[in-house]
Write an enzyme that holds these catalytic residues in place. Structure first.
Site, PDB file in Angstrom:
ATOM      1  N   GLU A  16      12.557 -10.447  -9.449  1.00 28.13           N
ATOM      2  CA  GLU A  16      12.334 -11.882  -9.639  1.00 28.13           C
ATOM      3  C   GLU A  16      11.144 -12.071 -10.590  1.00 28.13           C
ATOM      4  O   GLU A  16       9.983 -12.011 -10.164  1.00 28.13           O
ATOM      5  CB  GLU A  16      12.048 -12.503  -8.263  1.00 28.13           C
ATOM      6  CG  GLU A  16      12.478 -13.928  -8.138  1.00 28.13           C
ATOM      7  CD  GLU A  16      12.199 -14.488  -6.743  1.00 28.13           C
ATOM      8  OE1 GLU A  16      11.956 -13.704  -5.794  1.00 28.13           O
ATOM      9  OE2 GLU A  16      12.213 -15.716  -6.619  1.00 28.13           O
ATOM     10  N   LYS A 194       7.466 -15.187   3.217  1.00 27.36           N
ATOM     11  CA  LYS A 194       8.319 -14.442   2.269  1.00 27.36           C
ATOM     12  C   LYS A 194       7.704 -14.535   0.875  1.00 27.36           C
ATOM     13  O   LYS A 194       7.691 -13.563   0.111  1.00 27.36           O
ATOM     14  CB  LYS A 194       9.747 -15.009   2.290  1.00 27.36           C
ATOM     15  CG  LYS A 194      10.773 -14.192   1.499  1.00 27.36           C
ATOM     16  CD  LYS A 194      10.926 -14.632   0.063  1.00 27.36           C
ATOM     17  CE  LYS A 194      11.975 -13.805  -0.674  1.00 27.36           C
ATOM     18  NZ  LYS A 194      12.078 -14.157  -2.105  1.00 27.36           N
ATOM     19  N   ASP A 210       5.940   2.228   1.012  1.00 29.40           N
ATOM     20  CA  ASP A 210       7.084   1.879   1.859  1.00 29.40           C
ATOM     21  C   ASP A 210       7.136   0.360   2.066  1.00 29.40           C
ATOM     22  O   ASP A 210       6.399  -0.192   2.886  1.00 29.40           O
ATOM     23  CB  ASP A 210       6.922   2.631   3.198  1.00 29.40           C
ATOM     24  CG  ASP A 210       8.085   2.415   4.143  1.00 29.40           C
ATOM     25  OD1 ASP A 210       8.791   1.410   4.016  1.00 29.40           O
ATOM     26  OD2 ASP A 210       8.271   3.262   5.039  1.00 29.40           O
ATOM     27  N   HIS A 308      10.807 -21.264 -12.181  1.00 32.74           N
ATOM     28  CA  HIS A 308      11.666 -20.166 -11.746  1.00 32.74           C
ATOM     29  C   HIS A 308      12.905 -20.066 -12.632  1.00 32.74           C
ATOM     30  O   HIS A 308      13.253 -18.996 -13.118  1.00 32.74           O
ATOM     31  CB  HIS A 308      12.079 -20.402 -10.298  1.00 32.74           C
ATOM     32  CG  HIS A 308      12.970 -19.338  -9.752  1.00 32.74           C
ATOM     33  ND1 HIS A 308      12.486 -18.139  -9.297  1.00 32.74           N
ATOM     34  CD2 HIS A 308      14.313 -19.284  -9.624  1.00 32.74           C
ATOM     35  CE1 HIS A 308      13.502 -17.394  -8.888  1.00 32.74           C
ATOM     36  NE2 HIS A 308      14.619 -18.067  -9.089  1.00 32.74           N
TER      37      HIS A 308
HETATM   38  P1  NAD Z   1       2.858  12.724   3.931  1.00 33.24           P
HETATM   39  O1  NAD Z   1       3.127  13.306   5.257  1.00 33.24           O
HETATM   40  O2  NAD Z   1       3.830  13.041   2.831  1.00 33.24           O
HETATM   41  O3  NAD Z   1       1.399  13.136   3.447  1.00 33.24           O
HETATM   42  C1  NAD Z   1       0.262  12.900   4.244  1.00 33.24           C
HETATM   43  C2  NAD Z   1      -0.464  14.208   4.450  1.00 33.24           C
HETATM   44  O4  NAD Z   1      -1.118  14.579   3.264  1.00 33.24           O
HETATM   45  C3  NAD Z   1      -1.562  14.090   5.484  1.00 33.24           C
HETATM   46  O5  NAD Z   1      -1.039  14.255   6.766  1.00 33.24           O
HETATM   47  C4  NAD Z   1      -2.544  15.191   5.055  1.00 33.24           C
HETATM   48  O6  NAD Z   1      -2.220  16.402   5.662  1.00 33.24           O
HETATM   49  C5  NAD Z   1      -2.290  15.330   3.568  1.00 33.24           C
HETATM   50  N1  NAD Z   1      -3.393  14.790   2.728  1.00 33.24           N
HETATM   51  C6  NAD Z   1      -3.893  15.348   1.597  1.00 33.24           C
HETATM   52  N2  NAD Z   1      -4.865  14.609   1.057  1.00 33.24           N
HETATM   53  C7  NAD Z   1      -4.998  13.523   1.849  1.00 33.24           C
HETATM   54  C8  NAD Z   1      -5.862  12.365   1.822  1.00 33.24           C
HETATM   55  N3  NAD Z   1      -6.774  12.184   0.857  1.00 33.24           N
HETATM   56  N4  NAD Z   1      -5.731  11.435   2.784  1.00 33.24           N
HETATM   57  C9  NAD Z   1      -4.810  11.590   3.769  1.00 33.24           C
HETATM   58  N5  NAD Z   1      -3.987  12.662   3.856  1.00 33.24           N
HETATM   59  C10 NAD Z   1      -4.074  13.624   2.909  1.00 33.24           C
HETATM   60  O7  NAD Z   1       2.705  11.151   3.940  1.00 33.24           O
HETATM   61  P2  NAD Z   1       2.696  10.056   5.071  1.00 33.24           P
HETATM   62  O8  NAD Z   1       1.767   9.012   4.606  1.00 33.24           O
HETATM   63  O9  NAD Z   1       2.501  10.620   6.415  1.00 33.24           O
HETATM   64  O10 NAD Z   1       4.193   9.517   4.984  1.00 33.24           O
HETATM   65  C11 NAD Z   1       4.595   8.419   4.231  1.00 33.24           C
HETATM   66  C12 NAD Z   1       6.114   8.353   4.198  1.00 33.24           C
HETATM   67  O11 NAD Z   1       6.631   8.407   5.515  1.00 33.24           O
HETATM   68  C13 NAD Z   1       6.585   7.066   3.605  1.00 33.24           C
HETATM   69  O12 NAD Z   1       7.436   7.322   2.516  1.00 33.24           O
HETATM   70  C14 NAD Z   1       7.359   6.407   4.745  1.00 33.24           C
HETATM   71  O13 NAD Z   1       8.494   5.736   4.262  1.00 33.24           O
HETATM   72  C15 NAD Z   1       7.752   7.540   5.619  1.00 33.24           C
HETATM   73  N6  NAD Z   1       8.011   7.202   7.041  1.00 33.24           N
HETATM   74  C16 NAD Z   1       7.812   5.964   7.565  1.00 33.24           C
HETATM   75  C17 NAD Z   1       8.061   5.695   8.902  1.00 33.24           C
HETATM   76  C18 NAD Z   1       7.787   4.300   9.446  1.00 33.24           C
HETATM   77  O14 NAD Z   1       7.288   3.468   8.726  1.00 33.24           O
HETATM   78  N7  NAD Z   1       8.087   3.982  10.708  1.00 33.24           N
HETATM   79  C19 NAD Z   1       8.520   6.719   9.730  1.00 33.24           C
HETATM   80  C20 NAD Z   1       8.709   7.988   9.173  1.00 33.24           C
HETATM   81  C21 NAD Z   1       8.456   8.238   7.824  1.00 33.24           C
END
Ligand code: NAD
Length: 357
Positions: A16, A194, A210, A308
């Site tokens: 949009e 929204k 996400d 729009h």
């Molecule tokens: P990830 O697990 O890919 O990476 C995070 C990891 O990176 C940390 O656990 C840590 O070990 C490491 N890391 C390295 N440098 C870091 C820093 N500076 N700060 C923090 N961690 C660091 O990523 P995530 O954030 O756990 O997962 C995000 C993804 O999970 C999204 O794409 C999301 O869609 C998906 N997801 C979402 C849900 C939900 O929203 N309910 C459920 C499951 C998965």
């Protein structure tokens, strides 16, 4: 836009085009008052464990609370890198839930996820912890997952718009009335929020974060008083200027998910020129407030369709079958005519093609 005193170029990805224009407009109109000022809490995410088959909920609750130190170790062992970076287990909450059918004991672990959204880290922790809780309490861990109601990871943004520059007291008061309408009527609040998410989701998507997690958190947070309400709040300052603020959960990351691996997300993060997820949360929240200002102002003045539809005209022209070479000319004529409709675009296109034959 100016965010916390710094000029920021903000990448947005949305179908949009008027959303981007609206944010630009709102940001321009508050530059003279310093732009947007922001706040964020610690990046604490919540992981939930649902314990079922509970014989005595209060005893179960107490056993878990007594073992906080062991729980902390189990969680932190799952992600030593996160702990090394200053994140990890920060505490827990245990509640007894009467769902009308049975008593559950619900355990929340609170985890500082630093620069990650943290879903995978938290999900791994609750999965590691569950069998231990089952053993200690003789219950069954039914659900083990992160909560998207990330209300311990909040972002706030505020800005002031000079009343004279936004069209005077009449426009200001109409916007305040529009806010009060949204805050007291869920039908209006849904569209009002929204609009806020139009801006927020565009930044979230552009940075590989996400969108569904942020949307879920925002709308659940809008219901925190028991009624679905406006996420933003609007008032007048002592000089009669219009002040807006926005508060919502903001579980974003610079690490993890697609953020670190998707080339477009990486490029967009470079454009943003930020070092931490905290900065991303602040800027994203400011964009939401800007979008809310622009939408309310358009709605109480010219209406949303004028701006729009002019921006949407290009899409209409493409739908009418214009080729790349024809799109700009037909769009110009369509906007001049003031009737942004596919049948009108088809007529203009046909007559252009006839005259060039
Ligand atoms: P990830 O697990 O890919 O990476 C995070 C990891 O990176 C940390 O656990 C840590 O070990 C490491 N890391 C390295 N440098 C870091 C820093 N500076 N700060 C923090 N961690 C660091 O990523 P995530 O954030 O756990 O997962 C995000 C993804 O999970 C999204 O794409 C999301 O869609 C998906 N997801 C979402 C849900 C939900 O929203 N309910 C459920 C499951 C998965």
């Amino acid at each position: 836009m100016i965010v916390d005193g710094k000029d920021k170029l903000v990448p947005m990805a949305t179908e949009e085009s008027s959303v981007v224009a609206a944010v630009c407009n709102a940001a321009k109109q508050c530059r003279n008052t310093g732009g947007f000022y922001t706040y964020t809490s610690e990046p604490i995410m919540i992981g939930q464990i649902q314990l079922i088959n509970v014989l005595n909920p209060m005893i179960t609750k107490q056993i878990i609370l007594e073992n906080e130190e062991d729980i902390k170790s189990i969680c932190n062992e799952v992600d030593p890198l996160l702990v090394k970076l200053g994140g990890g287990f920060r505490g827990m909450e245990v509640k007894v839930l009467d769902n009308g059918y049975e008593y559950n004991v619900i355990v929340h672990i609170l985890v500082n996820t630093r620069d990650a959204m943290g879903a995978n880290a938290v999900n791994s922790m609750v999965e590691a912890l569950s069998p231990v809780l089952e053993k200690w309490t003789d219950t069954k861990a039914n659900m083990r997952i992160l909560s998207n109601l990330a209300d311990k990871r909040l972002s706030m943004a505020r800005a002031t718009w000079n009343t004279d520059e936004i069209g005077g007291e009449e426009v200001r008061d109409a916007m305040l009335s529009a806010f009060r309408f949204a805050d007291s009527d869920p039908y209006r609040a849904a569209t009002h929020n929204k609009g806020i998410m139009n801006g927020i989701s565009a930044v979230i998507l552009a940075t590989g974060n996400d969108t569904r997690a942020i949307e879920a958190g925002a709308h659940a947070y809008a219901c925190r008083t028991g009624r679905y309400r406006s996420l933003s709040s609007w008032s007048v300052d002592k000089d009669g200027n219009l002040c807006g603020s926005l508060e919502l959960p903001m579980a974003v990351g610079l690490i993890g998910g697609a953020t670190k691996v998707h080339p477009t997300a990486q490029q967009n993060l470079e454009i943003l020129n930020i070092e931490s997820a905290d900065e991303l949360a602040r800027i994203t929240c400011a964009v939401g407030l800007a979008q809310n200002f622009a939408a309310m102002k358009a709605l109480v003045t010219t209406g949303i369709q004028k701006g729009h539809m002019s921006l949407h005209a290009k899409n209409i022209v493409a739908m009418a079958g214009a080729t790349t070479d024809e799109i700009d000319k037909v769009t110009e004529l369509l906007i001049q005519g003031g009737k942004i409709r596919i049948d009108v675009a088809e007529e203009i296109l046909a007559s252009l093609r006839n005259t060039s034959m």
